[in-house]
Motif scaffolding. Sequence first.
Motif, PDB file in Angstrom:
ATOM      1  N   ARG A 285       0.855  -1.190   0.000  1.00  0.00           N
ATOM      2  CA  ARG A 285       0.000   0.000   0.000  1.00  0.00           C
ATOM      3  C   ARG A 285       0.891   1.241   0.000  1.00  0.00           C
ATOM      4  NH1 ARG A 285      -5.302   0.845   0.669  1.00  0.00           N
ATOM      5  NH2 ARG A 285      -5.646  -1.354   1.148  1.00  0.00           N
ATOM      6  N   GLN A 286       0.807   2.014  -1.072  1.00  0.00           N
ATOM      7  CA  GLN A 286       1.694   3.168  -1.241  1.00  0.00           C
ATOM      8  C   GLN A 286       1.043   4.197  -2.155  1.00  0.00           C
ATOM      9  OE1 GLN A 286       5.268   1.659  -3.321  1.00  0.00           O
ATOM     10  NE2 GLN A 286       4.029  -0.140  -3.792  1.00  0.00           N
ATOM     11  N   LEU A 287       1.599   5.394  -2.158  1.00  0.00           N
ATOM     12  CA  LEU A 287       1.087   6.463  -3.010  1.00  0.00           C
ATOM     13  C   LEU A 287       1.451   6.199  -4.468  1.00  0.00           C
ATOM     14  CD1 LEU A 287       1.994   9.561  -0.796  1.00  0.00           C
ATOM     15  CD2 LEU A 287      -0.273   8.525  -1.095  1.00  0.00           C
ATOM     16  N   LEU A 288       0.623   6.709  -5.377  1.00  0.00           N
ATOM     17  CA  LEU A 288       0.875   6.520  -6.806  1.00  0.00           C
ATOM     18  C   LEU A 288       1.897   7.513  -7.355  1.00  0.00           C
ATOM     19  CD1 LEU A 288      -2.699   5.867  -8.248  1.00  0.00           C
ATOM     20  CD2 LEU A 288      -0.776   4.281  -8.269  1.00  0.00           C
ATOM     21  N   GLY A 289       2.042   8.667  -6.680  1.00  0.00           N
ATOM     22  CA  GLY A 289       2.906   9.721  -7.189  1.00  0.00           C
ATOM     23  C   GLY A 289       4.304   9.278  -7.601  1.00  0.00           C
ATOM     24  N   PRO A 290       5.040   8.574  -6.749  1.00  0.00           N
ATOM     25  CA  PRO A 290       6.419   8.211  -7.088  1.00  0.00           C
ATOM     26  C   PRO A 290       6.542   7.352  -8.342  1.00  0.00           C
ATOM     27  CG  PRO A 290       6.090   8.025  -4.724  1.00  0.00           C
ATOM     28  CD  PRO A 290       4.737   8.287  -5.330  1.00  0.00           C
TER      29      PRO A 290
ATOM     30  N   ALA B  75      -3.844  11.298 -12.505  1.00  0.00           N
ATOM     31  CA  ALA B  75      -4.305  10.271 -11.558  1.00  0.00           C
ATOM     32  C   ALA B  75      -5.220  10.910 -10.528  1.00  0.00           C
ATOM     33  CB  ALA B  75      -3.116   9.604 -10.867  1.00  0.00           C
ATOM     34  N   GLY B  76      -6.184  10.127 -10.067  1.00  0.00           N
ATOM     35  CA  GLY B  76      -7.121  10.627  -9.072  1.00  0.00           C
ATOM     36  C   GLY B  76      -7.786   9.486  -8.323  1.00  0.00           C
ATOM     37  N   TRP B  77      -8.712   9.843  -7.462  1.00  0.00           N
ATOM     38  CA  TRP B  77      -9.375   8.868  -6.598  1.00  0.00           C
ATOM     39  C   TRP B  77     -10.882   9.013  -6.723  1.00  0.00           C
ATOM     40  CZ3 TRP B  77      -8.413   4.593  -4.057  1.00  0.00           C
ATOM     41  CH2 TRP B  77      -9.271   4.169  -3.040  1.00  0.00           C
ATOM     42  N   ASN B  78     -11.571   7.896  -6.995  1.00  0.00           N
ATOM     43  CA  ASN B  78     -13.019   7.860  -7.062  1.00  0.00           C
ATOM     44  C   ASN B  78     -13.549   7.462  -5.679  1.00  0.00           C
ATOM     45  OD1 ASN B  78     -15.749   7.074  -7.422  1.00  0.00           O
ATOM     46  ND2 ASN B  78     -15.379   6.599  -9.581  1.00  0.00           N
ATOM     47  N   VAL B  79     -14.086   8.443  -4.972  1.00  0.00           N
ATOM     48  CA  VAL B  79     -14.521   8.213  -3.588  1.00  0.00           C
ATOM     49  C   VAL B  79     -15.656   7.195  -3.534  1.00  0.00           C
ATOM     50  CG1 VAL B  79     -15.491   9.285  -1.524  1.00  0.00           C
ATOM     51  CG2 VAL B  79     -13.805  10.527  -2.918  1.00  0.00           C
ATOM     52  N   GLU B  80     -16.638   7.313  -4.429  1.00  0.00           N
ATOM     53  CA  GLU B  80     -17.814   6.440  -4.388  1.00  0.00           C
ATOM     54  C   GLU B  80     -17.437   4.980  -4.641  1.00  0.00           C
ATOM     55  OE1 GLU B  80     -20.687   7.901  -7.108  1.00  0.00           O
ATOM     56  OE2 GLU B  80     -21.091   9.747  -5.978  1.00  0.00           O
ATOM     57  N   GLU B  81     -16.544   4.740  -5.612  1.00  0.00           N
ATOM     58  CA  GLU B  81     -16.164   3.371  -5.963  1.00  0.00           C
ATOM     59  C   GLU B  81     -14.967   2.874  -5.167  1.00  0.00           C
ATOM     60  OE1 GLU B  81     -17.935   1.544  -7.909  1.00  0.00           O
ATOM     61  OE2 GLU B  81     -19.310   3.146  -8.538  1.00  0.00           O
ATOM     62  N   GLU B  82     -14.324   3.786  -4.422  1.00  0.00           N
ATOM     63  CA  GLU B  82     -13.115   3.456  -3.659  1.00  0.00           C
ATOM     64  C   GLU B  82     -12.059   2.810  -4.554  1.00  0.00           C
ATOM     65  OE1 GLU B  82     -14.077   1.186  -0.200  1.00  0.00           O
ATOM     66  OE2 GLU B  82     -14.975   2.896   0.828  1.00  0.00           O
TER      67      GLU B  82
END
Length: 218
Positions: free
Chosen positions: A53-58, A122-129
């Motif tokens: 589990r890690q950030l996508l940025g790097p 890149a982004g995050w879909n809160v509803e679909e997690e």
Amino acid sequence: RGGASAIELAIDRGDLELAREGWPILSRNLDRIYDLTFNMLAYSRARGLEPERQLLGPVLEEAVELVRPLAVRRRVTIELVIEEDMPPVPYDSNALHQAILNLLLNAVEAAPSKEGTVLLAAGWNVEEEEAWIVVEDNGPGIDPSRHEDVFRPFASTKGQRGTGLGLPVTRQLVEDHSGRVELEASDPGGARFRIILPGSGPEDPGETTGPRPTHPPH
């Protein structure tokens, strides 16, 4: 080999201009060898994923830096946009890096020289997690009738220049993460690929002992 020979001759003569002429040839074909080798290894790999589990940025930034020399040579602009406050996602760094790199290389090569633009977002879909990653270019685009064909092994759109493994390998690696990759409909003059990664991570990383099965035509 021709580029290497030119540089060897330049070294013998002490001719810097000749070396400058030979280097782009050598560099360009080293990129092709790198691309082919990594995709063949990924296509036939025999190890499972090792997600963390890690950030996508790097991993996105690293892929951009690897592709940037090609973009500079072609005078193509790469824009990286990452939404703020994205949560970490479970993924295998090496596998996802290769998947994104394949899409970026295709985008930079498809974009018109001197006027090309490539977006990596890149982004995050809160509803679909789930996380999403988009690679978009302003090249000639891909005919809708060929959207599924591009994911078949060895069905390259680049002729002799392509390995025909980049997009199939990308699909395999993303699906190993229990995700999906889609070629979305876009405006004329461009292609947009979207990767979806579940926030819960791969369901079953498992082991593989040979090439993944190909996807039948729809």
